[in-house]
Design an enzyme around this catalytic site. Structure first.
Site, PDB file in Angstrom:
ATOM      1  N   LYS A 155     -25.063  -4.122 -14.224  1.00  0.00           N
ATOM      2  CA  LYS A 155     -26.422  -4.017 -13.670  1.00  0.00           C
ATOM      3  C   LYS A 155     -27.470  -4.302 -14.730  1.00  0.00           C
ATOM      4  O   LYS A 155     -28.531  -4.833 -14.414  1.00  0.00           O
ATOM      5  CB  LYS A 155     -26.651  -2.650 -13.022  1.00  0.00           C
ATOM      6  CG  LYS A 155     -25.823  -2.484 -11.757  1.00  0.00           C
ATOM      7  CD  LYS A 155     -26.468  -1.648 -10.683  1.00  0.00           C
ATOM      8  CE  LYS A 155     -25.711  -1.844  -9.381  1.00  0.00           C
ATOM      9  NZ  LYS A 155     -26.027  -0.935  -8.314  1.00  0.00           N
TER      10      LYS A 155
ATOM     11  N   LYS B  42     -17.297  -9.078  -5.765  1.00  0.00           N
ATOM     12  CA  LYS B  42     -17.391  -8.016  -4.758  1.00  0.00           C
ATOM     13  C   LYS B  42     -18.507  -8.316  -3.756  1.00  0.00           C
ATOM     14  O   LYS B  42     -19.576  -8.798  -4.142  1.00  0.00           O
ATOM     15  CB  LYS B  42     -17.704  -6.715  -5.517  1.00  0.00           C
ATOM     16  CG  LYS B  42     -17.838  -5.483  -4.678  1.00  0.00           C
ATOM     17  CD  LYS B  42     -18.094  -4.269  -5.567  1.00  0.00           C
ATOM     18  CE  LYS B  42     -19.577  -3.943  -5.697  1.00  0.00           C
ATOM     19  NZ  LYS B  42     -20.091  -2.866  -4.870  1.00  0.00           N
TER      20      LYS B  42
ATOM     21  N   LYS C 237     -24.645  -5.536  -2.012  1.00  0.00           N
ATOM     22  CA  LYS C 237     -25.985  -5.508  -1.422  1.00  0.00           C
ATOM     23  C   LYS C 237     -26.924  -6.461  -2.148  1.00  0.00           C
ATOM     24  O   LYS C 237     -27.884  -6.944  -1.593  1.00  0.00           O
ATOM     25  CB  LYS C 237     -26.571  -4.100  -1.601  1.00  0.00           C
ATOM     26  CG  LYS C 237     -26.027  -3.078  -0.655  1.00  0.00           C
ATOM     27  CD  LYS C 237     -26.648  -1.743  -1.027  1.00  0.00           C
ATOM     28  CE  LYS C 237     -26.000  -0.604  -0.314  1.00  0.00           C
ATOM     29  NZ  LYS C 237     -26.257   0.662  -0.994  1.00  0.00           N
TER      30      LYS C 237
HETATM   31  P1  ATP Z   1     -24.336  -3.041  -5.054  1.00  0.00           P
HETATM   32  O1  ATP Z   1     -23.209  -3.726  -4.332  1.00  0.00           O
HETATM   33  O2  ATP Z   1     -25.687  -3.622  -4.800  1.00  0.00           O
HETATM   34  O3  ATP Z   1     -24.035  -2.771  -6.494  1.00  0.00           O
HETATM   35  P2  ATP Z   1     -23.406  -0.493  -4.572  1.00  0.00           P
HETATM   36  O4  ATP Z   1     -22.160  -0.824  -5.314  1.00  0.00           O
HETATM   37  O5  ATP Z   1     -24.269   0.570  -5.107  1.00  0.00           O
HETATM   38  O6  ATP Z   1     -24.382  -1.665  -4.331  1.00  0.00           O
HETATM   39  P3  ATP Z   1     -23.120   1.062  -2.312  1.00  0.00           P
HETATM   40  O7  ATP Z   1     -23.467   0.631  -0.940  1.00  0.00           O
HETATM   41  O8  ATP Z   1     -24.005   2.047  -2.965  1.00  0.00           O
HETATM   42  O9  ATP Z   1     -22.927  -0.228  -3.127  1.00  0.00           O
HETATM   43  O10 ATP Z   1     -21.682   1.640  -2.299  1.00  0.00           O
HETATM   44  C1  ATP Z   1     -21.423   2.625  -1.377  1.00  0.00           C
HETATM   45  C2  ATP Z   1     -19.968   2.907  -1.296  1.00  0.00           C
HETATM   46  O11 ATP Z   1     -19.284   1.761  -0.824  1.00  0.00           O
HETATM   47  C3  ATP Z   1     -19.305   3.254  -2.619  1.00  0.00           C
HETATM   48  O12 ATP Z   1     -18.306   4.217  -2.370  1.00  0.00           O
HETATM   49  C4  ATP Z   1     -18.717   1.965  -3.077  1.00  0.00           C
HETATM   50  O13 ATP Z   1     -17.593   2.152  -3.894  1.00  0.00           O
HETATM   51  C5  ATP Z   1     -18.323   1.342  -1.758  1.00  0.00           C
HETATM   52  N1  ATP Z   1     -18.406  -0.124  -1.817  1.00  0.00           N
HETATM   53  C6  ATP Z   1     -19.469  -0.869  -2.183  1.00  0.00           C
HETATM   54  N2  ATP Z   1     -19.189  -2.175  -2.114  1.00  0.00           N
HETATM   55  C7  ATP Z   1     -17.907  -2.266  -1.666  1.00  0.00           C
HETATM   56  C8  ATP Z   1     -17.014  -3.350  -1.368  1.00  0.00           C
HETATM   57  N3  ATP Z   1     -17.399  -4.612  -1.531  1.00  0.00           N
HETATM   58  N4  ATP Z   1     -15.786  -3.068  -0.918  1.00  0.00           N
HETATM   59  C9  ATP Z   1     -15.385  -1.778  -0.731  1.00  0.00           C
HETATM   60  N5  ATP Z   1     -16.155  -0.714  -1.008  1.00  0.00           N
HETATM   61  C10 ATP Z   1     -17.403  -0.942  -1.466  1.00  0.00           C
END
Ligand code: ATP
Ligand code: LTN
Length: 333
Positions: free
Chosen positions: A114, A196, A199
């Site tokens: 990040k 991955k 968002k």
């Molecule tokens: P960004 O993807 O912008 O970094 P983030 O990782 O903070 O956002 P969140 O929506 O906050 O994503 O994650 C919420 C939950 O979903 C967490 O438990 C995270 O591990 C899970 N998660 C996020 N992205 C994925 C993915 N691509 N596949 C599976 N689980 C995910």
């Protein structure tokens, strides 16, 4: 009677919820909830480690609460709340920060990624984010924390901090276990299966959002990047695109990779992509409709997060009291 164990998790309202967050996290919260005392929150304090538009943050906070309920979390039995409504999170984070090492935080992969992405805003909050996450978990004496694969390192740090505090000051914290699902723990971008689904990925069709229209979902899957060859076979290294679609299909239907290979043997990528798209569309339809319904009743949603915060505060206050006592803070009059 045996004490019920505690389940806890949260998601930042930093963007609209994704299919990745559903399979990696929320779906498992809903499936596990019945056996635990549950605390699920909206991690708004975490979200501000990246610049947010205040109106959007406020709107997404309520929308995320509606989505938790629409995904099957029962607000009658689970505490659903907004992180910033329970001030003990910030207070415990300070105390835990004083037993977290600079070097430990420097090693966090998410911080490295990040800060590389937001080089103009590498703020101290982004650096100490895992300490706040440890506070979120340890305040409630959580036994199990269902998250996606990317949060595993933060969970390990939480365990280290808890063990260090217990060792130095005496037992206060339960040592939490992560719960990472076998399929769906790391859904990849539909446009770049080496990364991955995230968002913060703005590429068209890379991500599927829980509130996407059926058309948008079908379009994203039809345009999903696949690999050379034509057979449907699980091989993440050799066939990352198809394997990612198989992960999604498996997480949505409960079918094993072997069963999926048999179901689509002799069929091409086009048929498979359409089938995954249709399955996801049907999965998301009731979630989207229920979310839209719930958002019409803002007073109801406010009553849920108010009673959630009251329930959460009760437990949080108890843990913070113990921590302050162990640290030697004078008792309040
Ligand atoms: P960004 O993807 O912008 O970094 P983030 O990782 O903070 O956002 P969140 O929506 O906050 O994503 O994650 C919420 C939950 O979903 C967490 O438990 C995270 O591990 C899970 N998660 C996020 N992205 C994925 C993915 N691509 N596949 C599976 N689980 C995910
Ligand atoms: N860091 C998590 C969100 C989060 C969380 C938590 C998850 C904040 N606090 C406590 C589980 C338990 C993320 O998904 N980015």
């Amino acid at each position: 009677m045996k004490k019920r164990r505690t389940l806890l998790s949260g998601i930042q309202p930093s963007g609209d919820l994704l299919l990745g967050s559903y399979f990696g996290a929320i779906k498992n919260w809903a499936e596990l909830a019945g056996e635990y005392d549950c605390f699920f929150f909206i991690a708004d304090m975490h979200a501000i480690t990246v610049r947010q538009n205040p109106a959007d943050l406020r709107r997404r906070t309520l929308q995320q609460l509606a989505q938790y309920i629409a995904c099957g979390i029962d607000p009658e039995t689970c505490a659903l709340f907004v992180q910033s409504h329970v001030s003990e999170h910030a207070e415990l984070a300070w105390a835990l920060g004083c037993c977290t090492m600079f070097g430990e935080l420097q090693r966090m992969t998410q911080f490295k990624e990040k800060s590389a992405k937001n080089s103009e805003n590498v703020n101290a909050g982004l650096f100490t984010y895992p300490v706040l996450m440890a506070a979120d978990i340890l305040l409630y004496q959580a036994d199990l924390v269902p998250v996606g694969e990317d949060q595993k390192q933060h969970l390990e740090l939480t365990r280290d901090i808890a063990q260090r505090f217990n060792g130095l000051c005496g037992d206060v914290f339960t040592i939490p276990e992560p719960y990472i699902p076998k399929t769906g723990a790391r859904i990849m971008s539909l446009q770049d299966p080496g990364n991955k689904m995230s968002k913060s990925d703005s590429a068209a069709g890379a991500s599927v959002y829980l509130l996407d229209s059926p058309d948008a979902v079908m379009r994203a899957f039809r345009r999903a990047v696949t690999d050379s060859g034509s057979d449907i076979r699980y091989d993440p290294a050799g066939k990352p695109g198809v394997s990612n679609l198989m992960q999604i299909y498996s997480a949505a239907t409960g079918k094993s990779f072997g069963e999926i290979e048999v179901e689509f043997s002799g069929k091409g990528y086009g048929d498979f992509k359409t089938a995954v798209g249709e399955t996801v569309t049907e999965l998301l339809r009731p979630i989207r409709e229920r979310t839209e319904d719930l958002l019409k009743n803002k007073d109801y949603l406010a009553s849920i997060y108010k009673s959630g915060a009251a329930k959460a505060s009760e437990r949080a206050r108890r843990t913070l009291g113990k921590v302050y006592k162990k640290l030697g803070f004078a008792e309040k009059a």
